[in-house]
Motif scaffolding. Sequence first.
Motif, PDB file in Angstrom:
ATOM      1  N   HIS A  28       0.803  -1.220   0.000  1.00 12.80           N
ATOM      2  CA  HIS A  28       0.000   0.000   0.000  1.00 12.80           C
ATOM      3  C   HIS A  28       0.844   1.282   0.000  1.00 12.80           C
ATOM      4  O   HIS A  28       0.303   2.378  -0.122  1.00 12.80           O
ATOM      5  CB  HIS A  28      -0.951   0.003   1.204  1.00 12.80           C
ATOM      6  CG  HIS A  28      -0.259   0.127   2.535  1.00 12.80           C
ATOM      7  ND1 HIS A  28       0.408  -0.931   3.128  1.00 12.80           N
ATOM      8  CD2 HIS A  28      -0.117   1.188   3.384  1.00 12.80           C
ATOM      9  CE1 HIS A  28       0.917  -0.536   4.281  1.00 12.80           C
ATOM     10  NE2 HIS A  28       0.615   0.742   4.466  1.00 12.80           N
ATOM     11  N   ARG A  29       2.189   1.143   0.114  1.00 16.92           N
ATOM     12  CA  ARG A  29       3.054   2.327   0.087  1.00 16.92           C
ATOM     13  C   ARG A  29       4.227   2.147  -0.883  1.00 16.92           C
ATOM     14  O   ARG A  29       5.214   2.859  -0.810  1.00 16.92           O
ATOM     15  CB  ARG A  29       3.590   2.632   1.484  1.00 16.92           C
ATOM     16  CG  ARG A  29       2.523   2.822   2.537  1.00 16.92           C
ATOM     17  CD  ARG A  29       3.067   3.495   3.771  1.00 16.92           C
ATOM     18  NE  ARG A  29       3.339   4.900   3.538  1.00 16.92           N
ATOM     19  CZ  ARG A  29       3.972   5.701   4.398  1.00 16.92           C
ATOM     20  NH1 ARG A  29       4.416   5.204   5.527  1.00 16.92           N
ATOM     21  NH2 ARG A  29       4.170   6.966   4.121  1.00 16.92           N
ATOM     22  N   ARG A  30       4.092   1.194  -1.789  1.00 17.08           N
ATOM     23  CA  ARG A  30       5.214   0.848  -2.655  1.00 17.08           C
ATOM     24  C   ARG A  30       5.621   2.008  -3.567  1.00 17.08           C
ATOM     25  O   ARG A  30       6.813   2.304  -3.718  1.00 17.08           O
ATOM     26  CB  ARG A  30       4.874  -0.383  -3.489  1.00 17.08           C
ATOM     27  CG  ARG A  30       6.066  -0.932  -4.271  1.00 17.08           C
ATOM     28  CD  ARG A  30       5.703  -2.203  -5.003  1.00 17.08           C
ATOM     29  NE  ARG A  30       5.345  -3.254  -4.058  1.00 17.08           N
ATOM     30  CZ  ARG A  30       4.205  -3.924  -4.070  1.00 17.08           C
ATOM     31  NH1 ARG A  30       3.282  -3.639  -4.980  1.00 17.08           N
ATOM     32  NH2 ARG A  30       3.966  -4.863  -3.173  1.00 17.08           N
ATOM     33  N   ALA A  31       4.672   2.681  -4.191  1.00 16.62           N
ATOM     34  CA  ALA A  31       5.015   3.794  -5.079  1.00 16.62           C
ATOM     35  C   ALA A  31       5.639   4.946  -4.299  1.00 16.62           C
ATOM     36  O   ALA A  31       6.577   5.591  -4.772  1.00 16.62           O
ATOM     37  CB  ALA A  31       3.771   4.279  -5.842  1.00 16.62           C
ATOM     38  N   PHE A  32       5.124   5.195  -3.104  1.00 20.22           N
ATOM     39  CA  PHE A  32       5.678   6.270  -2.275  1.00 20.22           C
ATOM     40  C   PHE A  32       7.128   5.972  -1.908  1.00 20.22           C
ATOM     41  O   PHE A  32       7.996   6.834  -2.001  1.00 20.22           O
ATOM     42  CB  PHE A  32       4.825   6.422  -1.014  1.00 20.22           C
ATOM     43  CG  PHE A  32       5.213   7.590  -0.142  1.00 20.22           C
ATOM     44  CD1 PHE A  32       5.080   8.896  -0.604  1.00 20.22           C
ATOM     45  CD2 PHE A  32       5.703   7.382   1.142  1.00 20.22           C
ATOM     46  CE1 PHE A  32       5.436   9.971   0.207  1.00 20.22           C
ATOM     47  CE2 PHE A  32       6.060   8.446   1.961  1.00 20.22           C
ATOM     48  CZ  PHE A  32       5.921   9.752   1.479  1.00 20.22           C
TER      49      PHE A  32
END
Length: 447
Positions: free
Chosen positions: A164-168
């Motif tokens: 849920h935070r991979r792109a960030f």
Amino acid sequence: MADLRAEPTPSNHSGEASPKVGENPAATLKVIRAAILGTVVEYYDFGIYGYMATLLSAHFFVESDPNTALLSTFAAFAVAFFLRAPGGILFGHMGDKYGRKKALTWTILLMAIATTGIGLIPSYATLGIWATVLLVLCRCLQGFAAGGELGGANAFVSEHAPAHRRAFHTSFVNTGTYLGSLVASLVALLLTSAVSAETLHDWAWRIPFLLSAVIGLIGLYIRSQLPETEQFEAVQESDSVEVAKYPIADVFTHAWRQIVLVIFLGALIVGGYYVAGVYAASYLQTEGGRSADFAFTSTCIAMVAAVISLPIAGYVGDRIGRRPVFFFGSGVTAVISFPAFMVMRDGSPAAAVLAQCALTFFIGLVNGVSFATYAEIFRARYRYSGIAMSNNVTNMALGGTAPFIATLLISTTDNNLAPAGYLLATALMTFIATFFLKETRGKELQL
């Protein structure tokens, strides 16, 4: 054209989804910091060559026509990109078969050696043609090492990050690309401001290249302290996932559609970056009539704008999806390409800076979600190879050639807005490719 979709998540015991990662914030932060340092070294090294191009042309390419000498320097800049593909194959093989950490340790070491070497080469006046040969060889080693750096660093962080935070998280790795260019631009600006033109020409131009040794050693030490990723270890230990003897052959056999997709998705990220973030410094001087100090200052500010855009894009990409960010960033860049170059050529100083910042900001938005998307497209057993190969093909075709082609287009067409057409073409390639991308937000990485 067929829909180039990510591979479906396999069930357990047939290539199951990844184990849980990213549960230790301190460890994740350490991984991101180490990955950032590596990309800083890579893009500092590539950027400083571009910013010092006019000085390098005088020292290593002796031509009666300064424009020809500059073209020769940018040609050497482009040559390095053709070595990225074999570098990506070697380091991708190493990263997929023997570990991400081992491959990334070698990339940062070789990059620092090559760039430091440029700062130590005697000039053409001393060695003659051998000075030129050594310069090109160092550039080739840079390109070879860079072929395994950015894709590998992003694969490494992606495998440590929660879904849920991979792109960030990966967006911070990509800040290294702009921070490296920012540091290079700042060093160039400080040199041109602190020393006389004569001193800069005589010996001070070597300082930025020698600094790479310091940055590289720091990055090398930090990377040596990192753990291997759980995904790589899971592939090695799994009874249901076969470790390929040659990962590059595996990725071409099973994921060639994903390779094609990633090549086109990266068109703006690569081509746009080298036009708006590297070549623009020369454009502001040669076509806009600005001073070197102004061009480097503008580029520094533009790199800050790009750095700001990356985590914004990563956050939004994790909230609403990767595709909307790809569409928005590439679409806006396509619309403003020609107006931005017109302003950089004819506008007021403030407007010229703003125009360059607008280009780097919207290109940065696309970059902010790119490598998380790539990691979600490729399986772990050939992820390093897949990302490295795709990214390096794009760099070879659209990145290293960008300053050379932009300079050549102006020379052959006698139209100093021609580089904007190149930028527009890369934006449209990314925009169109996004139609063939299936949304991957929140997807668990595959083994």
